[in-house]
Design a protein around this motif. Structure first.
Motif, short mmCIF file in Angstrom:
data_model
loop_
_atom_site.label_atom_id
_atom_site.label_comp_id
_atom_site.label_asym_id
_atom_site.label_seq_id
_atom_site.Cartn_x
_atom_site.Cartn_y
_atom_site.Cartn_z
N GLY A 88 0.83 -1.20 0.00
CA GLY A 88 0.00 0.00 0.00
C GLY A 88 0.87 1.25 0.00
O GLY A 88 2.09 1.19 0.17
N SER A 89 0.19 2.38 -0.16
CA SER A 89 0.94 3.64 -0.21
C SER A 89 1.26 4.12 1.22
O SER A 89 0.71 3.62 2.20
N ALA A 90 2.13 5.11 1.31
CA ALA A 90 2.48 5.69 2.62
C ALA A 90 1.25 6.37 3.21
O ALA A 90 1.05 6.37 4.44
N TYR A 91 0.38 6.94 2.33
CA TYR A 91 -0.85 7.58 2.80
C TYR A 91 -1.72 6.58 3.55
O TYR A 91 -2.35 6.91 4.56
N SER A 122 -3.01 6.78 7.32
CA SER A 122 -4.46 6.78 7.57
C SER A 122 -4.82 5.72 8.59
O SER A 122 -5.66 5.94 9.48
N ARG A 123 -4.18 4.54 8.47
CA ARG A 123 -4.52 3.45 9.40
C ARG A 123 -4.11 3.81 10.83
O ARG A 123 -4.85 3.52 11.78
N LEU A 124 -2.96 4.44 10.97
CA LEU A 124 -2.53 4.88 12.30
C LEU A 124 -3.50 5.92 12.85
O LEU A 124 -3.91 5.89 14.02
N GLU A 139 -6.96 11.74 -2.21
CA GLU A 139 -6.53 10.56 -2.98
C GLU A 139 -7.30 9.33 -2.56
O GLU A 139 -7.81 9.25 -1.43
N GLU A 140 -7.35 8.34 -3.48
CA GLU A 140 -7.89 7.02 -3.13
C GLU A 140 -6.78 6.30 -2.36
O GLU A 140 -5.69 6.09 -2.89
N ILE A 141 -7.06 5.93 -1.10
CA ILE A 141 -5.99 5.27 -0.32
C ILE A 141 -6.19 3.77 -0.25
O ILE A 141 -5.27 3.03 0.05
N LEU A 142 -7.43 3.30 -0.52
CA LEU A 142 -7.68 1.86 -0.45
C LEU A 142 -8.65 1.45 -1.55
O LEU A 142 -9.70 2.07 -1.71
N HIS A 143 -8.27 0.43 -2.30
CA HIS A 143 -9.17 -0.16 -3.31
C HIS A 143 -9.30 -1.63 -2.91
O HIS A 143 -8.43 -2.43 -3.20
N GLN A 144 -10.38 -1.94 -2.19
CA GLN A 144 -10.48 -3.25 -1.54
C GLN A 144 -11.35 -4.22 -2.34
O GLN A 144 -12.53 -3.97 -2.56
N VAL A 190 -17.15 -7.76 7.16
CA VAL A 190 -16.79 -6.66 8.06
C VAL A 190 -15.28 -6.52 8.00
O VAL A 190 -14.55 -7.50 8.20
N TRP A 191 -14.81 -5.31 7.70
CA TRP A 191 -13.38 -5.06 7.51
C TRP A 191 -12.86 -4.21 8.66
O TRP A 191 -13.53 -3.26 9.08
N ASP A 192 -11.67 -4.54 9.14
CA ASP A 192 -11.01 -3.71 10.14
C ASP A 192 -10.17 -2.67 9.38
O ASP A 192 -9.23 -3.02 8.68
N LEU A 193 -10.56 -1.40 9.51
CA LEU A 193 -9.88 -0.34 8.73
C LEU A 193 -8.45 -0.10 9.22
O LEU A 193 -7.63 0.48 8.52
N ARG A 194 -8.16 -0.56 10.45
CA ARG A 194 -6.82 -0.28 11.02
C ARG A 194 -5.78 -1.30 10.55
O ARG A 194 -4.59 -1.03 10.58
N THR A 195 -6.27 -2.50 10.11
CA THR A 195 -5.33 -3.52 9.62
C THR A 195 -5.59 -3.89 8.17
O THR A 195 -4.72 -4.42 7.50
#
Length: 511
Positions: free
Chosen positions: A159-162, A166-168, A345-350, A380-385
């Motif tokens: 993934g990107s640095a963004y 974001s996850r942090l 920006e798009e940070i996640l394409h899941q 259900v997705w955990d956005l932090r991981t």
């Protein structure tokens, strides 16, 4: 006259027949020419030859073509096939024979057929198509199985640095909120049972008194979505005409018409804190349409402030993260995306669903996201991981709506199988299936303040209110002439809005 015994014993002499070799033509000529008495016969034969009535060949021969008839060829081919069949080795295991027949696209059993007959049938089929056909089909099967296994494997890409930032940020944002929610739940537990029961009875009584307070024609095409503003003073509606409209609540006067989409709008949602702590010129709404366009709006202008580009197929829903920093979009390309409006920006394409994703909702803490799709599964997705932490399996048809309860551990899903399921996230099981409607469920919503009731809207032209917990039907909101496409409960919990295919939206109020 006496005959001697010797004469009696002798057998009569057999008459020898004359055997002619070669053509009779020359002998006949000789006989005719040597026999003067038969000259008249000779003349007659000559006359017959001249007249063309008697044909005597003068030695030419006619060769017969060596033509083997088609029947003979068929017989030879059949013998050859039987010879090949005898040489083919076929398994004596009946299950393997059936698997072989299935692989060749043949029926695995015929009426009255035993294992031996079935084995012979496989042998005769293989003698026609060749024994390699089975090997080929087995290879194809193995390849398909392998590719299927590869599809089911979880795979990661960088993934990107963004995304990392974001996850942090999401972890730091959601943990204190979870703590506050648990503290509130603990303080609620200390309230006396009698007080809680009395409050619940009062709520049920007021919900049974819900009545249609206002009905407004919202557009000249069906109204697909409705959403209350965070301060409960405005209602946004989305229509198939491509227009989104803002209405004042509760008097239903048109405040603004948002023009920008050219096709069916799927959803329009207020950003958290819009009209409360956000400025009028800040981005306050997001909307999405069937052509894949996603637009952002403020409360000042009729024109979109920004476009979010990158979806190639229909975007059915958009949802704001409780922080207002992130926007989630669901797309019919089997994926959902997370956009960070700070870095734009798009940070996640899941990916993860096998068919289009229809609805998305964020957990009130901001830690999880739930998605429901046309593959009948919820995730259900955990956005932090970034992991899928709960897999919701149980609906028989597509999931069209998902919604977290404010208590944080219940999730409702509405489906095309006419039911609403409530899932217990703590043990990852289905808690209850509400046999809610006569047609597919288009929307489910928990009461936003404390989740003490559940609202469902469906294509049977009604919306229904159910108690939570208990799942008793408290009220059926009937009045629409077309299917109910969207429902919402105002953040203060006082008003319910329903929007419908009959081009109207209605507000319901407890009197």
């Amino acid at each position: 006259q006496l005959t001697s015994e010797q004469d009696l014993n002798e057998a009569p002499v057999a008459k020898k027949s004359r055997v002619f070799y070669g053509s009779l033509e020359d002998k006949e000529r000789e006989r005719l020419s040597g026999d003067g008495a038969l000259s008249t016969g000779s003349d007659a034969v000559k006359a017959g030859i001249e007249a063309g009535n008697i044909n005597i060949s003068s030695g030419e021969t006619m060769e017969m073509e060596e033509r083997v008839s088609e029947r003979q060829q068929e017989a030879l081919a059949e013998f050859e096939r039987r010879r090949r069949a005898r040489q083919i080795t076929v398994s004596t295991d009946d299950a393997e024979v059936k698997a072989g027949l299935r692989a060749l696209g043949e029926p695995i059993t015929l009426f009255g057929e035993g294992p031996a007959d079935r084995r012979e049938r496989l042998r005769s089929i293989l003698s026609v198509v060749g024994p390699d056909a089975l090997k080929k089909s087995r290879k194809d099967e193995e390849r398909a199985k392998r590719s299927q296994e590869e599809c089911q494997q979880t795979w990661y890409h960088e993934g990107s640095a963004y995304l990392k930032d974001s996850r942090l940020w999401l972890a730091k944002y959601s943990l204190p909120r979870a703590m506050r929610r648990l503290e509130a739940a603990r303080s609620q537990r200390d309230v006396a049972e009698a007080t809680r029961a009395m409050r619940q009875q009062e709520l049920h009584k007021s919900l049974r008194n819900l009545n249609n307070f206002c009905s407004q024609i919202g557009d000249d095409r069906p109204i697909s979505f409705c959403h209350f503003s965070p301060d409960s003073k405005m209602l946004a509606t989305a229509s198939w005409s491509g227009l989104c409209k803002l209405w004042s609540v509760p008097d239903c006067n048109l405040i603004r018409c948002l023009r920008g989409h050219n096709t069916n709008v799927g959803a329009v949602v207020f950003r958290p804190q819009a009209g409360v702590s956000l400025d009028q010129s800040d981005v306050s709404l997001a909307s999405c349409a069937a052509d894949g366009s996603v637009k952002l709006w403020n409360l000042d202008s009729d024109e979109p402030v920004a476009d979010i580009e990158g979806h190639s197929e229909r975007v059915s829903r958009v949802a704001w993260h409780p922080s207002g920093r992130f926007l989630g979009t669901t797309c019919y390309d089997n994926s959902w995306r997370l956009w960070d409006l700070e870095v734009q920006e798009e940070i996640l394409h899941q990916e993860g669903h096998s068919k289009g994703v229809h609805d998305l909702h964020f957990h009130p803490d901001g830690s999880l996201a739930a998605t429901g799709g046309l593959d009948a599964f919820g995730r259900v997705w955990d956005l932090r991981t970034g992991r899928c932490v709960v897999f919701l399996e149980g609906h028989l048809k597509e999931i069209y709506s998902v919604h977290f309860s404010p208590n944080g551990y219940h999730l409702a899903t509405g489906s095309g199988d006419n039911t609403c399921k409530v899932w217990e996230l703590r043990n990852r099981k289905c808690l209850y299936t509400v046999p809610a409607h006569q047609n597919l469920l288009s929307a489910v919503r928990f009461q936003p303040t404390d989740g003490h009731f559940l609202l469902t809207g469906a294509y049977d032209n009604t919306a229904k209110v159910w108690s939570h917990p208990g799942w008793m039907p408290l009220k059926t909101l009937a009045g629409h002439e077309g299917k109910v496409m969207g429902v919402d409960v105002s953040p203060d919990g006082k008003l319910i809005a329903t929007s419908s295919y009959d081009r109207t939206f209605k507000l319901w109020l407890s009197e």
